[in-house]
Scaffold this motif. Structure first.
Motif, PDB file in Angstrom:
ATOM      1  N   ALA A   1      27.342  26.036  19.665  1.00 36.95           N
ATOM      2  CA  ALA A   1      26.283  26.999  19.818  1.00 36.95           C
ATOM      3  C   ALA A   1      25.225  26.401  20.775  1.00 36.95           C
ATOM      4  N   ASP A   2      24.472  27.076  21.181  1.00 33.67           N
ATOM      5  CA  ASP A   2      23.411  26.751  22.466  1.00 33.67           C
ATOM      6  C   ASP A   2      22.553  25.590  21.833  1.00 33.67           C
ATOM      7  N   PRO A   3      22.448  24.637  22.751  1.00 35.41           N
ATOM      8  CA  PRO A   3      21.675  23.183  22.368  1.00 35.41           C
ATOM      9  C   PRO A   3      20.220  23.583  21.871  1.00 35.41           C
ATOM     10  N   ALA A   4      19.703  24.740  22.343  1.00 34.07           N
ATOM     11  CA  ALA A   4      18.275  25.095  22.076  1.00 34.07           C
ATOM     12  C   ALA A   4      18.292  25.542  20.574  1.00 34.07           C
ATOM     13  N   SER A   5      19.277  26.349  20.283  1.00 38.34           N
ATOM     14  CA  SER A   5      19.514  27.065  18.987  1.00 38.34           C
ATOM     15  C   SER A   5      19.515  25.728  17.908  1.00 38.34           C
ATOM     16  N   ARG A   6      20.441  24.758  18.058  1.00 40.06           N
ATOM     17  CA  ARG A   6      20.649  23.697  17.384  1.00 40.06           C
ATOM     18  C   ARG A   6      19.284  22.709  17.086  1.00 40.06           C
ATOM     19  N   LEU A   7      18.676  22.818  18.212  1.00 42.00           N
ATOM     20  CA  LEU A   7      17.488  22.010  18.159  1.00 42.00           C
ATOM     21  C   LEU A   7      16.186  22.783  17.200  1.00 42.00           C
ATOM     22  N   ARG A   8      16.238  24.299  17.625  1.00 38.96           N
ATOM     23  CA  ARG A   8      15.205  24.673  16.499  1.00 38.96           C
ATOM     24  C   ARG A   8      15.438  24.880  15.211  1.00 38.96           C
TER      25      ARG A   8
END
Length: 158
Positions: free
Chosen positions: A51-58
């Protein structure tokens, strides 16, 4: 499986950006929970590794925030009720123990639940079977009379 970078998926500073009301003095606890939440996400949703790192962070920040917002006086409480005179109040916390969980939307944003086409070979067939010289296909027919198309080798007309 190799863990995606960065691991954990979020830092305490990134958590504070999304949750400015992080309780004071809870940074060390939040650091541990961010590591645990990141591993939890990979355990229950392995697709998150791509997954996109921004999605994992959120999602990691949301999981930790839900876990940390359980008031101490409600820990372990499955329901409660107070009555004073003619006024009553009742409550049932949705996550009394501060367990980690992913919502349906979070799972979807991490890549879980997406349909993909695939095929499964259920027998060891060759891609182009050898037909008998007198098979109907040799005479221009659109069907096989020797059975090689269904068995991978001639089974009729031996």
């Amino acid at each position: 499986m190799e863990k995606p970078e960065p691991f954990p998926f979020a830092t305490v500073d990134e958590l504070k950006e999304r949750w400015p009301d992080l309780p004071p003095g809870a940074e060390d606890h939040a650091t541990v929970l961010l590591k645990d939440a990141s591993q939890f996400i990979l355990d229950v949703c392995p697709e998150a590794a791509q997954a996109d790192p921004a999605s994992r962070l959120r999602v990691a920040c949301a999981v930790v925030r839900r876990s940390m917002t359980v008031p101490d006086h409600l820990a372990g409480l499955s329901s409660g009720q107070e009555t004073t005179g003619g006024v009553s109040r009742s409550w049932t916390p949705s996550n009394p123990h501060g367990d980690f969980y992913l919502t349906k939307t979070e799972r979807r944003s991490l890549g879980a639940g997406r349909s993909r086409a695939f095929s499964v070979q259920i027998a060891g067939f060759r891609s182009s079977p050898e037909h008998r010289p007198w098979c109907s296909l040799a005479f221009g027919a659109t069907y096989c009379s020797c059975g090689a198309d269904i068995a991978g080798e001639p089974i009729y007309e031996r």
